[in-house]
Design a protein around this motif. Structure first.
Motif, short mmCIF file in Angstrom:
data_model
loop_
_atom_site.label_atom_id
_atom_site.label_comp_id
_atom_site.label_asym_id
_atom_site.label_seq_id
_atom_site.Cartn_x
_atom_site.Cartn_y
_atom_site.Cartn_z
N LYS A 1 0.99 -1.77 0.36
CA LYS A 1 0.07 -0.22 -0.41
C LYS A 1 0.58 1.51 0.27
O LYS A 1 0.23 2.30 -0.66
N ASP A 2 1.89 1.22 0.45
CA ASP A 2 3.19 2.29 0.53
C ASP A 2 3.81 3.15 -1.15
O ASP A 2 3.72 4.21 -0.97
N VAL A 3 3.14 2.00 -1.30
CA VAL A 3 4.05 2.27 -3.02
C VAL A 3 2.86 3.60 -3.14
O VAL A 3 3.84 4.03 -4.61
N VAL A 4 2.08 3.80 -3.84
CA VAL A 4 1.24 5.18 -3.16
C VAL A 4 1.93 6.10 -3.40
O VAL A 4 1.25 6.73 -4.13
N HIS A 5 2.58 6.25 -2.78
CA HIS A 5 3.48 7.63 -2.17
C HIS A 5 5.40 7.81 -3.13
O HIS A 5 5.54 8.60 -2.91
N CYS A 6 5.52 6.87 -3.41
CA CYS A 6 6.55 6.71 -4.83
C CYS A 6 6.23 7.76 -5.86
O CYS A 6 5.66 7.09 -6.44
N LEU A 7 7.55 8.04 -6.41
CA LEU A 7 7.53 9.57 -7.52
C LEU A 7 7.86 8.96 -8.37
O LEU A 7 9.40 8.39 -8.42
N ASN A 8 7.48 9.26 -9.12
CA ASN A 8 8.01 9.06 -10.94
C ASN A 8 9.34 9.94 -11.47
O ASN A 8 9.50 10.86 -9.94
N LYS A 9 10.07 9.93 -12.25
CA LYS A 9 10.59 10.77 -12.61
C LYS A 9 10.01 12.18 -12.87
O LYS A 9 10.97 12.67 -12.87
N SER A 10 8.51 12.78 -13.34
CA SER A 10 8.25 13.74 -13.41
C SER A 10 7.83 14.23 -12.22
O SER A 10 6.77 14.72 -11.96
N SER A 11 8.07 13.84 -10.62
CA SER A 11 7.53 13.76 -9.39
C SER A 11 6.49 14.01 -9.54
O SER A 11 5.70 14.58 -7.93
N ARG A 12 5.73 12.31 -9.58
CA ARG A 12 4.17 12.50 -9.52
C ARG A 12 4.14 11.24 -9.01
O ARG A 12 4.52 10.14 -9.43
N SER A 13 3.31 10.93 -7.68
CA SER A 13 3.30 10.58 -7.51
C SER A 13 1.69 9.06 -8.39
O SER A 13 1.18 9.88 -8.06
N PRO A 14 1.53 8.03 -7.29
CA PRO A 14 0.18 7.41 -8.43
C PRO A 14 -1.35 8.45 -7.32
O PRO A 14 -1.88 8.14 -7.90
#
Length: 660
Positions: A201-214
């Motif tokens: 569930k904590d993966v919801v806060h991971c950021l991508n290259k554009s600094s966007r989380s799910p």
């Protein structure tokens, strides 16, 4: 061998078939080939994806069809044909870098994917050229059963293989740094999202290259159920309110200008109003910067106490939300802010430079915001005459950035103190005076006229006066003298031609009266005399302008300056007489067509009045101070909205220490 984990079968309950296929795979894995054959194999393993052989077409086709028995049979035939270890065949990839597990995940061939995961678990974390794992591919393809299978197999195999121990398949990122959950949000599949959240569930806060989380991306998903799911996930215990742009769905809802989502998010997670982006911006900063007044109003209505706390917070640059609204010229947001009951006076909201909201609006040339603030009762005399850290009032900042319209409205306010000097002992008019030393422009002239009208005094500091004496002066010049010459020469040509083809024409050489031959037919008309006189003046003026411009490009700078000035005056004289020439010719040849003549006369008069206004404005700008309505008309017509690039005052401040 323990085959208990094979009971995870998705589409088939035929355990014996799975066992049979698994035994065949195990047998093929244990098949040995001679070292000679192995060395000669064209399928030797290479580390780089681009150097590996492309996957065998027959195997690709078998995976696409999804028949696990057929897949095992084709695999056995290829193994016997090529006489290479089975691992070499599974090292093969497609042109996109996809392994056979990627292909199975894409086509939803669960039984084949299950078989591959059991015997070659390292392929679970193998990546294609986009950096996608098989889980990324299954998620993007919306194959829920394959997603369940891969997650289950990974949980089983992780503890058995060293290559998987330090990995979290739900946290693996592709070249865009998207996790599988990012891809699931993009795909809009609620079932896939639920399955990944159940695993991590904590993966919801991971950021991508554009600094966007799910969580951020879920706002833009067409499926609102995904947003509802992700909003239920709490922040990690060690990071209750992360200051990270990618974690704030409220920021995203404001950027999307979606009032329904803003209300929904605040209703479910009211504390999100405190989240900040990477620059320290709250949702209020976003609404103010973008001018989204409806979203700004919703945030204000959320909760009075909490809204005030977030509303009165600075970002990393020291700006309050109201500062950003003033900087961008969003009057409606400024009005909404001032209508809100605050525990402090808006005048007291200063940025790190000590500037209030009127300073911000003035230095950025936002005239409408300045007008609104000057009319507001909360902006008193202290705010109008407040000095920032450099001692500049809003009037000073408008002078530095040369905004005549802003200067006009501030200087007309009765509460303004025009005698205030900044830390360099300069009034607002002193700053304009410094600007005149580099180049005299219409923009600077209008700004100076506004301050003259407001009786702003000159108190130029001696040190800066010395500096401006040292600075090189630039004489009046034309940016493109060739264009000037072309315009003047064209007028010469037109006016000269007008004499050869006079209105009404000339008597022919066969005329009975020898004295009339070649003479103008309408020469006896009074208007013809005016036509000839005005045309002559226009031609001679434009000819003089051409001659003066040739002089300006040939001799020294002092003569160039004077020649350019007189050439411009001559060209204006020529322009001023051309409408009269045209009007005289029209009247002469259309004496019987009163309707057409009336229309043309009217148009000519309007054009003449406009030209007269331009000439009068040129005269005022050159020879005479302008005030009153004429000044306002010129300011309104020449509406400067951008800051000038060549502010000599700023350069003077930076170089001041050199003369101390």
């Amino acid at each position: 061998m323990d085959y208990d984990h094979l009971q995870i079968s998705i589409y088939s309950d035929d355990a014996s078939r799975k066992k049979r296929c698994s035994e065949k795979m195990e047998e093929m894995k244990n098949t040995q080939f001679s070292s000679t054959q192995d060395a000669a194999s064209p399928l030797l393993h290479k580390e780089l994806v681009g150097e590996k052989n492309v996957v065998i077409f027959e195997l690709y086709d078998a995976v696409e069809k999804g028949d696990v028995d057929n897949f095992v049979d084709v695999l056995g035939k290829e193994l016997a044909k090529r006489k290479v270890p089975l691992s070499d065949i599974f090292d093969q990839v497609t042109g996109a870098g996809d392994s056979l597990l990627h292909v199975a995940a894409y086509f939803g061939s669960e039984e084949i994917a299950e078989l591959i995961c059991c015997h070659f678990p390292e392929l679970l974390i193998k990546r294609n050229v986009r950096g996608d794992t098989a889980l990324h591919v299954a998620v993007s393809s919306k194959n829920l059963t394959t997603v369940k299978l891969i997650l289950s197999q990974y949980a089983i195999e992780k503890s058995k293989h060293d290559c998987l121990k330090d990995k979290e398949i739900t946290r693996e990122k592709n070249k865009y740094e998207n996790t599988p959950l990012h891809e699931a949000v993009y795909s809009g599949d609620v079932g896939v999202v639920k399955k990944i959240l159940k695993a991590d569930k904590d993966v919801v806060h991971c950021l991508n290259k554009s600094s966007r989380s799910p969580l951020f991306l879920s706002v833009m998903s067409p499926n609102v159920k995904i947003l509802n799911l992700l909003l239920q996930i709490p922040f990690p215990a060690d990071q209750p309110l992360p200051q990270c742009f990618g974690n704030s769905p409220l920021h995203a809802a404001i950027l999307e200008r979606n009032p329904g989502l803003i209300r929904k998010i605040l209703g479910k997670r009211e504390e999100l109003i405190y989240l900040r982006d990477e620059e320290g911006g709250t949702p209020f900063h976003y609404a103010a910067y973008t001018g989204y007044v409806k979203g700004f109003r919703i945030l204000l209505q959320n909760s009075s106490e909490k809204s005030n706390q977030s509303l009165l917070e600075r970002n990393k640059k020291g700006n309050f939300p109201i500062h950003l609204a003033c900087k961008r010229g969003h009057v409606e947001v400024v009005e909404e802010f001032l209508l809100h009951e605050l525990p402090t006076n808006p005048y007291d909201l200063l940025n790190r430079k000590g500037q209030n909201i009127l300073h911000i609006a003035a230095k950025n040339g936002k005239t409408k915001v300045v007008q609104h603030l000057l009319r507001n009762q909360k902006i008193d005399q202290r705010a109008i005459n407040h000095r920032d850290n450099d001692g500049n009032t809003p009037l000073h900042l408008a002078s530095i950035n040369l905004f005549p319209r802003v200067l006009y409205f501030i200087a007309q306010d009765e509460r303004i103190n025009v005698n205030i000097t900044n830390n360099d002992d300069l009034t607002a008019r002193d700053i304009i005076d410094l600007e005149f030393d580099t180049q005299k422009t219409v923009r600077k002239f209008l700004a100076n006229m506004v301050l003259v009208k407001a009786r702003v005094p000159l108190k130029l500091n001696r040190m800066l006066h010395f500096q401006r004496q040292q600075s090189p002066k630039r004489n009046l010049h034309l940016k493109d003298p060739n264009t000037f010459l072309v315009a003047a020469a064209l007028i010469v040509t037109v006016t000269f031609t007008a004499f050869l083809t006079v209105p009404g024409g000339v008597y022919s050489s066969d005329d009975p009266n020898p004295e009339n031959r070649g003479m103008a037919v309408l020469a006896h008309k009074t208007l013809f005399w005016f036509f000839c006189i005005y045309n002559t003046i226009s031609m001679l003026s434009s000819t003089a302008a051409c001659a003066l411009m040739l002089v300006a490009q040939t001799f020294d700078s002092e003569l160039t300056h004077k020649a350019t000035f007189f050439a411009t005056a001559c060209l204006f004289i020529s322009f001023s007489f051309l409408p009269s020439v045209f009007l005289g010719a029209v009247t002469l040849v259309l004496v019987t067509n009163y309707s057409l003549k009336l229309v043309l006369v009217f148009i000519t008069l309007v054009g003449t009045l406009f030209l007269t206004f331009c000439l009068y404005g040129f005269y005022l700008l050159t020879f005479h101070p302008i005030q009153g309505p004429v000044l306002w008309i010129l300011i309104a017509l020449l509406n400067y909205v951008n800051k000038p690039e060549d502010s000599s005052y700023q350069k003077a401040i930076k170089d001041k220490d050199k003369f101390v």
